[in-house]
Design a protein around this motif. Structure first.
Motif, PDB file in Angstrom:
ATOM      1  N   SER A   1     -28.667  30.766 -37.648  1.00 18.38           N
ATOM      2  CA  SER A   1     -28.972  32.003 -36.932  1.00 18.38           C
ATOM      3  C   SER A   1     -27.960  32.320 -35.830  1.00 18.38           C
ATOM      4  CB  SER A   1     -30.380  31.921 -36.323  1.00 18.38           C
ATOM      5  OG  SER A   1     -30.483  30.804 -35.444  1.00 18.38           O
ATOM      6  N   LEU A   2     -27.305  31.296 -35.285  1.00 18.53           N
ATOM      7  CA  LEU A   2     -26.343  31.542 -34.206  1.00 18.53           C
ATOM      8  C   LEU A   2     -25.122  32.319 -34.685  1.00 18.53           C
ATOM      9  CD1 LEU A   2     -23.799  29.365 -34.608  1.00 18.53           C
ATOM     10  CD2 LEU A   2     -25.465  27.779 -33.673  1.00 18.53           C
ATOM     11  N   ALA A   3     -24.948  32.449 -36.001  1.00 15.32           N
ATOM     12  CA  ALA A   3     -23.830  33.236 -36.527  1.00 15.32           C
ATOM     13  C   ALA A   3     -23.895  34.674 -36.036  1.00 15.32           C
ATOM     14  CB  ALA A   3     -23.832  33.204 -38.054  1.00 15.32           C
ATOM     15  N   ALA A   4     -25.113  35.178 -35.815  1.00 16.90           N
ATOM     16  CA  ALA A   4     -25.279  36.560 -35.356  1.00 16.90           C
ATOM     17  C   ALA A   4     -24.774  36.763 -33.939  1.00 16.90           C
ATOM     18  CB  ALA A   4     -26.752  36.954 -35.446  1.00 16.90           C
ATOM     19  N   ASP A   5     -24.610  35.672 -33.178  1.00 12.45           N
ATOM     20  CA  ASP A   5     -24.165  35.780 -31.784  1.00 12.45           C
ATOM     21  C   ASP A   5     -22.650  35.712 -31.633  1.00 12.45           C
ATOM     22  OD1 ASP A   5     -26.846  35.873 -30.973  1.00 12.45           O
ATOM     23  OD2 ASP A   5     -26.976  33.677 -30.924  1.00 12.45           O
ATOM     24  N   LEU A   6     -21.943  35.421 -32.724  1.00 11.26           N
ATOM     25  CA  LEU A   6     -20.484  35.354 -32.638  1.00 11.26           C
ATOM     26  C   LEU A   6     -19.887  36.736 -32.395  1.00 11.26           C
ATOM     27  CD1 LEU A   6     -19.543  32.884 -35.542  1.00 11.26           C
ATOM     28  CD2 LEU A   6     -19.599  32.404 -33.086  1.00 11.26           C
ATOM     29  N   SER A   7     -18.737  36.766 -31.757  1.00 10.23           N
ATOM     30  CA  SER A   7     -18.042  38.023 -31.502  1.00 10.23           C
ATOM     31  C   SER A   7     -17.738  38.750 -32.807  1.00 10.23           C
ATOM     32  CB  SER A   7     -16.730  37.739 -30.770  1.00 10.23           C
ATOM     33  OG  SER A   7     -15.891  38.876 -30.779  1.00 10.23           O
ATOM     34  N   PRO A   8     -17.904  40.068 -32.826  1.00 10.81           N
ATOM     35  CA  PRO A   8     -17.563  40.822 -34.042  1.00 10.81           C
ATOM     36  C   PRO A   8     -16.081  40.739 -34.387  1.00 10.81           C
ATOM     37  CG  PRO A   8     -18.092  42.301 -32.216  1.00 10.81           C
ATOM     38  CD  PRO A   8     -18.472  40.926 -31.768  1.00 10.81           C
ATOM     39  N   ALA A   9     -15.267  40.264 -33.451  1.00 12.87           N
ATOM     40  CA  ALA A   9     -13.839  40.102 -33.729  1.00 12.87           C
ATOM     41  C   ALA A   9     -13.561  38.889 -34.607  1.00 12.87           C
ATOM     42  CB  ALA A   9     -13.059  39.982 -32.421  1.00 12.87           C
ATOM     43  N   ILE A  10     -14.549  38.003 -34.741  1.00  5.42           N
ATOM     44  CA  ILE A  10     -14.383  36.806 -35.564  1.00  5.42           C
ATOM     45  C   ILE A  10     -14.843  37.110 -36.985  1.00  5.42           C
ATOM     46  CG2 ILE A  10     -15.126  34.424 -35.948  1.00  5.42           C
ATOM     47  CD1 ILE A  10     -15.449  34.117 -32.949  1.00  5.42           C
TER      48      ILE A  10
ATOM     49  N   PRO B   1     -17.407  17.582 -33.620  1.00  5.21           N
ATOM     50  CA  PRO B   1     -18.829  17.437 -33.964  1.00  5.21           C
ATOM     51  C   PRO B   1     -19.445  18.775 -34.329  1.00  5.21           C
ATOM     52  CG  PRO B   1     -18.514  17.269 -31.592  1.00  5.21           C
ATOM     53  CD  PRO B   1     -17.140  17.317 -32.200  1.00  5.21           C
ATOM     54  N   ARG B   2     -20.710  18.788 -34.627  1.00  3.63           N
ATOM     55  CA  ARG B   2     -21.375  19.990 -35.130  1.00  3.63           C
ATOM     56  C   ARG B   2     -21.420  21.114 -34.103  1.00  3.63           C
ATOM     57  NH1 ARG B   2     -27.227  20.034 -34.408  1.00  3.63           N
ATOM     58  NH2 ARG B   2     -27.814  18.482 -32.854  1.00  3.63           N
ATOM     59  N   VAL B   3     -21.509  22.331 -34.604  1.00  2.97           N
ATOM     60  CA  VAL B   3     -21.618  23.511 -33.747  1.00  2.97           C
ATOM     61  C   VAL B   3     -23.050  23.612 -33.235  1.00  2.97           C
ATOM     62  CG1 VAL B   3     -21.513  26.037 -33.688  1.00  2.97           C
ATOM     63  CG2 VAL B   3     -19.774  24.734 -34.937  1.00  2.97           C
ATOM     64  N   THR B   4     -23.187  23.777 -31.908  1.00  3.87           N
ATOM     65  CA  THR B   4     -24.525  23.809 -31.306  1.00  3.87           C
ATOM     66  C   THR B   4     -24.849  25.121 -30.612  1.00  3.87           C
ATOM     67  OG1 THR B   4     -23.615  22.741 -29.327  1.00  3.87           O
ATOM     68  CG2 THR B   4     -24.636  21.317 -30.995  1.00  3.87           C
ATOM     69  N   GLY B   5     -23.852  25.981 -30.402  1.00  2.00           N
ATOM     70  CA  GLY B   5     -24.152  27.227 -29.707  1.00  2.00           C
ATOM     71  C   GLY B   5     -22.971  28.179 -29.689  1.00  2.00           C
ATOM     72  N   VAL B   6     -23.153  29.273 -28.990  1.00  2.00           N
ATOM     73  CA  VAL B   6     -22.124  30.305 -28.856  1.00  2.00           C
ATOM     74  C   VAL B   6     -21.979  30.635 -27.381  1.00  2.00           C
ATOM     75  CG1 VAL B   6     -21.480  32.676 -29.434  1.00  2.00           C
ATOM     76  CG2 VAL B   6     -22.656  31.252 -31.137  1.00  2.00           C
ATOM     77  N   VAL B   7     -20.744  30.624 -26.888  1.00  2.00           N
ATOM     78  CA  VAL B   7     -20.457  30.948 -25.490  1.00  2.00           C
ATOM     79  C   VAL B   7     -19.493  32.127 -25.458  1.00  2.00           C
ATOM     80  CG1 VAL B   7     -19.468  30.125 -23.324  1.00  2.00           C
ATOM     81  CG2 VAL B   7     -20.823  28.563 -24.740  1.00  2.00           C
ATOM     82  N   GLN B   8     -19.953  33.234 -24.893  1.00  2.00           N
ATOM     83  CA  GLN B   8     -19.135  34.451 -24.799  1.00  2.00           C
ATOM     84  C   GLN B   8     -18.549  34.819 -26.168  1.00  2.00           C
ATOM     85  OE1 GLN B   8     -16.333  33.737 -21.594  1.00  2.00           O
ATOM     86  NE2 GLN B   8     -17.847  34.242 -20.024  1.00  2.00           N
ATOM     87  N   GLY B   9     -19.370  34.704 -27.177  1.00  2.00           N
ATOM     88  CA  GLY B   9     -18.971  35.127 -28.512  1.00  2.00           C
ATOM     89  C   GLY B   9     -18.175  34.111 -29.305  1.00  2.00           C
ATOM     90  N   LEU B  10     -17.909  32.931 -28.702  1.00  2.00           N
ATOM     91  CA  LEU B  10     -17.110  31.911 -29.381  1.00  2.00           C
ATOM     92  C   LEU B  10     -17.973  30.691 -29.708  1.00  2.00           C
ATOM     93  CD1 LEU B  10     -13.876  32.009 -27.173  1.00  2.00           C
ATOM     94  CD2 LEU B  10     -14.278  33.146 -29.373  1.00  2.00           C
ATOM     95  N   PRO B  11     -17.730  30.022 -30.845  1.00  2.00           N
ATOM     96  CA  PRO B  11     -18.532  28.860 -31.221  1.00  2.00           C
ATOM     97  C   PRO B  11     -18.251  27.666 -30.313  1.00  2.00           C
ATOM     98  CG  PRO B  11     -16.729  29.174 -32.769  1.00  2.00           C
ATOM     99  CD  PRO B  11     -16.718  30.370 -31.868  1.00  2.00           C
ATOM    100  N   GLN B  12     -19.319  26.950 -29.968  1.00  2.00           N
ATOM    101  CA  GLN B  12     -19.206  25.752 -29.133  1.00  2.00           C
ATOM    102  C   GLN B  12     -19.734  24.560 -29.906  1.00  2.00           C
ATOM    103  OE1 GLN B  12     -21.769  25.399 -25.627  1.00  2.00           O
ATOM    104  NE2 GLN B  12     -20.048  24.509 -24.479  1.00  2.00           N
ATOM    105  N   THR B  13     -18.988  23.446 -29.860  1.00  2.00           N
ATOM    106  CA  THR B  13     -19.424  22.235 -30.558  1.00  2.00           C
ATOM    107  C   THR B  13     -20.135  21.300 -29.591  1.00  2.00           C
ATOM    108  OG1 THR B  13     -17.127  21.448 -30.309  1.00  2.00           O
ATOM    109  CG2 THR B  13     -17.779  22.307 -32.454  1.00  2.00           C
TER     110      THR B  13
ATOM    111  N   HIS C   1     -14.329  26.996 -29.168  1.00  2.00           N
ATOM    112  CA  HIS C   1     -13.247  27.189 -30.131  1.00  2.00           C
ATOM    113  C   HIS C   1     -12.908  28.672 -30.275  1.00  2.00           C
ATOM    114  CE1 HIS C   1     -13.453  22.954 -31.510  1.00  2.00           C
ATOM    115  NE2 HIS C   1     -14.725  23.090 -31.159  1.00  2.00           N
ATOM    116  N   ASP C   2     -11.708  29.002 -29.796  1.00  2.00           N
ATOM    117  CA  ASP C   2     -11.222  30.380 -29.887  1.00  2.00           C
ATOM    118  C   ASP C   2     -10.551  30.554 -31.248  1.00  2.00           C
ATOM    119  OD1 ASP C   2     -10.343  32.928 -29.486  1.00  2.00           O
ATOM    120  OD2 ASP C   2      -8.968  32.464 -27.837  1.00  2.00           O
ATOM    121  N   VAL C   3     -11.312  31.032 -32.213  1.00  2.00           N
ATOM    122  CA  VAL C   3     -10.826  31.111 -33.588  1.00  2.00           C
ATOM    123  C   VAL C   3     -10.900  32.547 -34.099  1.00  2.00           C
ATOM    124  CG1 VAL C   3     -11.454  28.735 -34.142  1.00  2.00           C
ATOM    125  CG2 VAL C   3     -13.128  30.556 -34.492  1.00  2.00           C
ATOM    126  N   ALA C   4     -10.118  32.792 -35.155  1.00  2.00           N
ATOM    127  CA  ALA C   4     -10.134  34.116 -35.779  1.00  2.00           C
ATOM    128  C   ALA C   4     -11.177  34.200 -36.890  1.00  2.00           C
ATOM    129  CB  ALA C   4      -8.750  34.444 -36.343  1.00  2.00           C
TER     130      ALA C   4
END
Length: 364
Positions: free
Chosen positions: A134-143, A257-269, A275-278
Motif C-alpha cells: 500500500s505504501l506504493a501510493a505514497d511515492l512521488s508521482p515523479a518515480i 534491507p526491506r522497504v518500510t516507509g516513504v519519506v517526502q515521496g521517496l522509499p525508505q529502507t 533512496h532517491d531513485v527514478a
C-alpha cells in the motif's frame, strides 16, 4: 458424458488436458491470452527457468534439447506445441469472468459466451494478481513504478537509479538484468541470503537429487510437508537458486534491507536510508485472485481450500497448480502432472457416480 472446462492453458491446464485426453473424457480449455502458454508469454526477455530442460517436459513429450535452462519464450512455444500434439480443444482470447452452479452442473461465462460443464478445473496459475504494498501510493508521482509481472527489459525504464523491492528469485534476476544500464539497489527481507556455490560435482548431483526429492517427499500428508506448507503459504519465500552474492557484487548491485516507509515521496529502507531513485520495480510477488468467483459458501479470500485439488464444499470444482496445493512442487512443471492425475481421477469417480475426494474431505 461429463464435460470438463479447464480455465488456463499454461502447464497446469495442459497437464489436466493430457490426463483427460488419456482417459477419453471430453473437455475444453479456455485461455484469456491470445496464445497458449499463459503467463510464459509475458516474462522478461532474459528470464530462464531454474529447472533444467530435462525436467521441464510434460507427460508424453520431452522438452526439446538445446539450452540447458529454457527461456520463458521457449517454454511458451513448447506448451503451444504440446497442445497441438494431443489435439486439445484450446480456445484462446476467452477471458472467463464468472462461474455459477445450478445443481450439479456449472455455467462458465466469458462476456456473452457461456459454457456448460459438469466439472471445472481452475488452472489459472499459483498466484496471478500482482501484489504491491500500500505504501506504493505514497511515492512521488515523479518515480516510475512497475511490477515484476510487467517488466520485460531495461528499455522500459527511464534513466536513473532503480530500486528493486523484493530480494527473491525474480528480484535478483531483474536487478542483474538492469545493472548494465542503471544504478540498482536490491531491497528485501533477507538481501543476499543466497546458497553458496557448490563446486564439487558429487555435491552438485546430491543437491539436485535432494531438490527434486523435496517435490515428491514434502506433501500435505507428511509432517515435514505440513510444516513446510505452512511456511510457504505464510509468505516465506525460498532461497535464491541461480544468483550468487558475487554475481550481484560484480554487477554493481547494492543491497539493502526491506522497504518500510516513504519519506517526502521517496522509499525508505529499514536501516533508515532514503533512496532517491527514478524507478521502483516491485518484485513483491502475486496473490491468488479468486475474488471473481461467486459460488455460495466459497471463501475466495486466499487460496481455495481443497483436498488433493478438489475444492471443499464445491463438488466438481477443482484447482490445479496452486502454491503447495498438495506437494512442494505443485505449482511447477515437476509437480503439476502428478496433481493433475489426482484431479482427473476424482473427475472419473464423479463420472462413475463414486464418492469424490471433496466429499470425503467434508465428511472427515
Amino acid at each position: 458424458m461429463n464435460r470438463t472446462i479447464v480455465i488456463g492453458a499454461g502447464q497446469a491446464g495442459l497437464a489436466a488436458g493430457h490426463q483427460l485426453t488419456r482417459h477419453g473424457l471430453p473437455f475444453t480449455i479456455l485461455e484469456a491470452d491470445h496464445r497458449v502458454g499463459g503467463s510464459w508469454n509475458h516474462r522478461w526477455d532474459t528470464m530462464r527457468l531454474f529447472t533444467p530442460a530435462t525436467k521441464d517436459g510434460l507427460p508424453g513429450v520431452p522438452f526439446p534439447r538445446g539450452d540447458r535452462f529454457p527461456t520463458g519464450a521457449q517454454m511458451a512455444a513448447y506448451l503451444a506445441g504440446y497442445a497441438d500434439r494431443f489435439g486439445m480443444d484450446v480456445r484462446t482470447g476467452i477471458h472467463v469472468d464468472g462461474i455459477f452452479r445450478d445443481g450439479e452442473r456449472y455455467t462458465v461465462t466469458a462476456g456473452s459466451d457461456r459454457f456448460e460443464a459438469d466439472n471445472v478445473i481452475l488452472a489459472t496459475g499459483a498466484e496471478r494478481v500482482p501484489n504491491v504494498p500500500s505504501l506504493a501510493a505514497d511515492l512521488s508521482p515523479a518515480i516510475a513504478q512497475l511490477h515484476s509481472g510487467a517488466y520485460r527489459n531495461p528499455s522500459q525504464l527511464p534513466p536513473g537509479a532503480v530500486l528493486v523491492v523484493g530480494a527473491g528469485n525474480s528480484g535478483a534476476d531483474i536487478a542483474l538484468d538492469l545493472a548494465p544500464t542503471h544504478p540498482v539497489v536490491l531491497a528485501g527481507r533477507h538481501p543476499g541470503h543466497i546458497p553458496p556455490r557448490i563446486e564439487s560435482p558429487v555435491m552438485r548431483v546430491g543437491f539436485r537429487f535432494l531438490a527434486f526429492a523435496w517435490t515428491y517427499i514434502l506433501t500435505e500428508d507428511t509432517r515435514p510437508g505440513r510444516a513446510s506448507r505452512e511456511k510457504v503459504l505464510s509468505g516465506h519465500s525460498g532461497p535464491l537458486i541461480r544468483v550468487k552474492p558475487q554475481d550481484l557484487d560484480a554487477a554493481g548491485v547494492r543491497r539493502a534491507p526491506r522497504v518500510t516507509g516513504v519519506v517526502q515521496g521517496l522509499p525508505q529502507t529499514e536501516d533508515g536510508d532514503i533512496h532517491d531513485v527514478a524507478t521502483v520495480v516491485w518484485a513483491t510477488g502475486f496473490r491468488p485472485g479468486y475474488e471473481w468467483l461467486s459460488l455460495p459458501g466459497l471463501d475466495t479470500s486466499g487460496g481455495l481450500e481443497n483436498h488433493r485439488g478438489a475444492v471443499v464444499g464445491q463438488p466438481g470444482l477443482y484447482v490445479l497448480g496452486q502454491l503447495f496445493q498438495y506437494r512442494f512442487g505443485s505449482h511447477n512443471l515437476v509437480g503439476v502432472p502428478h496433481d493433475a492425475e489426482m484431479v482427473v481421477a476424482d473427475i472419473r469417480r464423479r463420472a462413475g457416480r463414486g464418492v469424490s475426494v471433496a466429499g470425503a474431505a467434508r465428511s472427515r
